[in-house]
Design a protein around this motif. Structure first.
Motif, PDB file in Angstrom:
ATOM      1  N   TRP A  45     -12.248  -0.382   2.055  1.00 44.71           N
ATOM      2  CA  TRP A  45     -11.729   0.954   2.301  1.00 44.71           C
ATOM      3  C   TRP A  45     -12.596   1.965   1.569  1.00 44.71           C
ATOM      4  O   TRP A  45     -12.670   1.925   0.352  1.00 44.71           O
ATOM      5  CB  TRP A  45     -10.289   1.085   1.801  1.00 44.71           C
ATOM      6  N   GLU A  57      -3.128  11.572   4.789  1.00 43.22           N
ATOM      7  CA  GLU A  57      -1.760  11.115   4.564  1.00 43.22           C
ATOM      8  C   GLU A  57      -1.585  10.579   3.147  1.00 43.22           C
ATOM      9  O   GLU A  57      -0.600  10.850   2.477  1.00 43.22           O
ATOM     10  CB  GLU A  57      -1.381  10.058   5.605  1.00 43.22           C
ATOM     11  N   HIS A  58      -2.565   9.803   2.701  1.00 38.23           N
ATOM     12  CA  HIS A  58      -2.486   9.280   1.335  1.00 38.23           C
ATOM     13  C   HIS A  58      -2.513  10.418   0.325  1.00 38.23           C
ATOM     14  O   HIS A  58      -1.792  10.395  -0.679  1.00 38.23           O
ATOM     15  CB  HIS A  58      -3.636   8.314   1.074  1.00 38.23           C
ATOM     16  N   ARG A 109      -1.515  13.426   0.811  1.00 37.03           N
ATOM     17  CA  ARG A 109      -0.216  14.101   0.893  1.00 37.03           C
ATOM     18  C   ARG A 109       0.816  13.338   0.071  1.00 37.03           C
ATOM     19  O   ARG A 109       1.590  13.929  -0.690  1.00 37.03           O
ATOM     20  CB  ARG A 109       0.193  14.188   2.374  1.00 37.03           C
ATOM     21  N   ASP A 110       0.818  12.015   0.219  1.00 34.50           N
ATOM     22  CA  ASP A 110       1.819  11.216  -0.490  1.00 34.50           C
ATOM     23  C   ASP A 110       1.557  11.151  -1.995  1.00 34.50           C
ATOM     24  O   ASP A 110       2.475  11.050  -2.793  1.00 34.50           O
ATOM     25  CB  ASP A 110       1.852   9.793   0.090  1.00 34.50           C
ATOM     26  N   LEU A 111       0.276  11.180  -2.365  1.00 37.11           N
ATOM     27  CA  LEU A 111      -0.061  11.030  -3.780  1.00 37.11           C
ATOM     28  C   LEU A 111      -0.044  12.343  -4.545  1.00 37.11           C
ATOM     29  O   LEU A 111       0.417  12.403  -5.681  1.00 37.11           O
ATOM     30  CB  LEU A 111      -1.474  10.422  -3.914  1.00 37.11           C
ATOM     31  N   ARG A 143       3.475  15.490  -3.915  1.00 41.53           N
ATOM     32  CA  ARG A 143       4.870  15.042  -4.036  1.00 41.53           C
ATOM     33  C   ARG A 143       5.749  16.121  -4.647  1.00 41.53           C
ATOM     34  O   ARG A 143       6.951  16.156  -4.421  1.00 41.53           O
ATOM     35  CB  ARG A 143       4.953  13.807  -4.925  1.00 41.53           C
ATOM     36  N   GLU A 173      -0.597   2.668  -0.098  1.00 41.21           N
ATOM     37  CA  GLU A 173       0.482   2.304   0.820  1.00 41.21           C
ATOM     38  C   GLU A 173       1.786   2.079   0.067  1.00 41.21           C
ATOM     39  O   GLU A 173       2.877   2.306   0.597  1.00 41.21           O
ATOM     40  CB  GLU A 173       0.110   1.057   1.623  1.00 41.21           C
ATOM     41  N   LEU A 204       2.812   3.824  -2.369  1.00 37.22           N
ATOM     42  CA  LEU A 204       3.412   5.151  -2.494  1.00 37.22           C
ATOM     43  C   LEU A 204       3.881   5.676  -1.144  1.00 37.22           C
ATOM     44  O   LEU A 204       4.917   6.336  -1.056  1.00 37.22           O
ATOM     45  CB  LEU A 204       2.392   6.115  -3.095  1.00 37.22           C
ATOM     46  N   GLY A 205       3.105   5.368  -0.092  1.00 40.60           N
ATOM     47  CA  GLY A 205       3.482   5.846   1.233  1.00 40.60           C
ATOM     48  C   GLY A 205       4.828   5.271   1.653  1.00 40.60           C
ATOM     49  O   GLY A 205       5.702   5.995   2.135  1.00 40.60           O
ATOM     50  N   ASN A 224       7.661   6.683  -0.331  1.00 44.83           N
ATOM     51  CA  ASN A 224       7.975   8.029   0.139  1.00 44.83           C
ATOM     52  C   ASN A 224       8.905   7.995   1.344  1.00 44.83           C
ATOM     53  O   ASN A 224       9.872   8.753   1.418  1.00 44.83           O
ATOM     54  CB  ASN A 224       6.690   8.758   0.536  1.00 44.83           C
ATOM     55  N   LEU A 256      12.351   7.060   0.139  1.00 45.74           N
ATOM     56  CA  LEU A 256      13.076   8.116  -0.565  1.00 45.74           C
ATOM     57  C   LEU A 256      13.564   9.204   0.394  1.00 45.74           C
ATOM     58  O   LEU A 256      14.659   9.749   0.210  1.00 45.74           O
ATOM     59  CB  LEU A 256      12.185   8.736  -1.642  1.00 45.74           C
ATOM     60  N   ASP A 257      12.773   9.512   1.417  1.00 47.42           N
ATOM     61  CA  ASP A 257      13.241  10.469   2.432  1.00 47.42           C
ATOM     62  C   ASP A 257      14.512   9.951   3.092  1.00 47.42           C
ATOM     63  O   ASP A 257      15.499  10.682   3.249  1.00 47.42           O
ATOM     64  CB  ASP A 257      12.172  10.656   3.521  1.00 47.42           C
ATOM     65  N   TYR A 294       6.932  13.318  10.213  1.00 48.23           N
ATOM     66  CA  TYR A 294       5.862  12.779   9.377  1.00 48.23           C
ATOM     67  C   TYR A 294       5.904  11.248   9.370  1.00 48.23           C
ATOM     68  O   TYR A 294       4.851  10.600   9.437  1.00 48.23           O
ATOM     69  CB  TYR A 294       5.960  13.308   7.936  1.00 48.23           C
ATOM     70  N   TYR A 310       2.916   8.569  10.369  1.00 48.53           N
ATOM     71  CA  TYR A 310       2.465   7.491   9.491  1.00 48.53           C
ATOM     72  C   TYR A 310       2.537   6.128  10.197  1.00 48.53           C
ATOM     73  O   TYR A 310       1.548   5.398  10.289  1.00 48.53           O
ATOM     74  CB  TYR A 310       3.331   7.492   8.226  1.00 48.53           C
TER      75      TYR A 310
END
Lengths: 96, 249
Positions: free
Chosen positions: A7, A38-39, A41-43, A46, B34, B36-37, B40, B43-44, B133, B137
């Motif tokens: 990656w 997306e990563h 955004r998530d990292l 928050r 992933e 964390l994804g 997330n 939690l939503d 969202y 994903y």
């Protein structure tokens, strides 16, 4: 799976609010640009840290070489006249 | 229990059970990002579940709060869709389950913003943004895996075939659904099938995956008749509360 090999790394820049510039906040691994966003955004958003995200392949960033920093930056050191420090700033001006 | 309460509990339980399933990934996902994804997403869904459980408790009027409803009901009193209690499997299984669910939930919330119950409409408005969202994903991952390597394609196609039969329940109307729709607070499940099919077929085409054949078997998790997996999930989720009733941070 060796994630570092498989990656690619992306550098992430976040704009905290409209009008400010994007600031580097860190990096994420992702298989492609969409996933990097997306990563990121998530990292990194928050806690509502931003309104805009830039992702750049780390490999695409051209960086100066620390070993050459003398040649790069030393010549500017003795040219203090380039700094706007010889002006009297009126008291009324708050945001300079 | 009135059909209205039951209808809201179905939505709440579906979210709560899937949130718990996704939580099982924490510390085990294929990459830190992933991890964390997925957390997330969890939690939503948990946030929505709490609001829905609280609303169900209010409508019921017996003084049951979200904790009591989440932690002190038995398996047969849970009304979640059977799809969401299915085990995580590998990452591809989780992606397929999530994708099938997200496409359904986005359509549900888009319709539910017109609910006559103001609290439900507000939850749907908040949830629609989150579900959009989530679908991005899970849909993105489905395309990467389906249109990826020969192995990722074969594995995710197998996941799709395995989980597809559970989707019949998503669009099956029963008396509770009809009563909730007639009362103006709910949406008829069968009405959600067309938009779901459009979304699903679009992404499946992108992912170079074939839509599995229709099977007529319907699960009835939403009536409290579950697959063998829910009991274990509830046992883990409820054990702390049952050992230490009323414990708080």
């Amino acid at each position: 799976m060796n994630k570092e090999q498989d990656w690619p790394l992306y550098e992430i820049f976040i704009r905290a609010k409209s009008g400010l510039d994007h600031k580097h906040v860190g990096s994420v691994h992702a298989t492609d640009a969409a996933m990097a966003l997306e990563h990121a955004r998530d990292l990194y958003t928050r806690r509502q840290e931003g309104v805009s995200i830039w992702a750049v392949r780390s490999a695409d960033i051209v960086a100066s070489d620390p070993a050459e920093s003398d040649a790069f930056f030393e010549p500017a050191r003795d040219k203090i006249y380039r700094h706007p420090t010889f002006y009297d700033i009126p008291d009324e001006v708050k945001t300079l | 229990m009135t059909p209205e309460v039951r209808y809201v509990l179905r939505l709440a339980d579906t979210n709560l059970v899937l949130a718990q399933r996704l939580g099982e990934w924490v510390g085990h996902a294929p990459a830190l990002e992933e991890d964390l994804g997925l957390a997330n997403l969890s939690l939503d869904l948990l946030g929505q579940a709490r609001l829905l459980l609280a609303r169900a408790g209010e409508l019921e009027g017996l003084g049951r709060g979200e904790d009591q409803l989440a932690y002190l009901r038995e398996e047969s009193e849970y009304f979640n869709l059977t799809l969401v209690e299915q085990p995580n499997g590998d990452f591809g299984d989780t992606v397929v389950r999530q994708f099938l669910f997200d496409a359904w939930q986005l359509g549900l919330y888009e319709a539910l913003v017109a609910s006559g119950d103001a609290a439900l409409a507000a939850i749907a408005a908040k949830g629609a943004r989150e579900a959009a969202y989530h679908l991005r994903y899970s849909g993105g991952w489905l395309v990467r895996l389906g249109d990826g390597t020969a192995e990722s394609h074969a594995r995710v196609a197998a996941s799709l075939a395995r989980l597809w039969p559970y989707t019949n329940e998503l669009f099956h109307d029963d008396d509770v659904d009809r009563a909730a729709a007639a009362a103006g607070i709910g949406v008829l499940p069968s009405a959600l099938a067309p938009p779901w099919s459009v979304r699903v077929d679009q992404t499946l085409a992108h992912a170079t995956l074939a839509r599995p054949a229709h099977s007529s078997f319907v699960w009835y998790g939403k009536q409290g008749r579950h697959s063998e997996h829910l009991g274990y999930l509830l046992a883990e989720m409820q054990s702390l509360h049952r050992a230490h009733p009323g414990a708080s941070w």
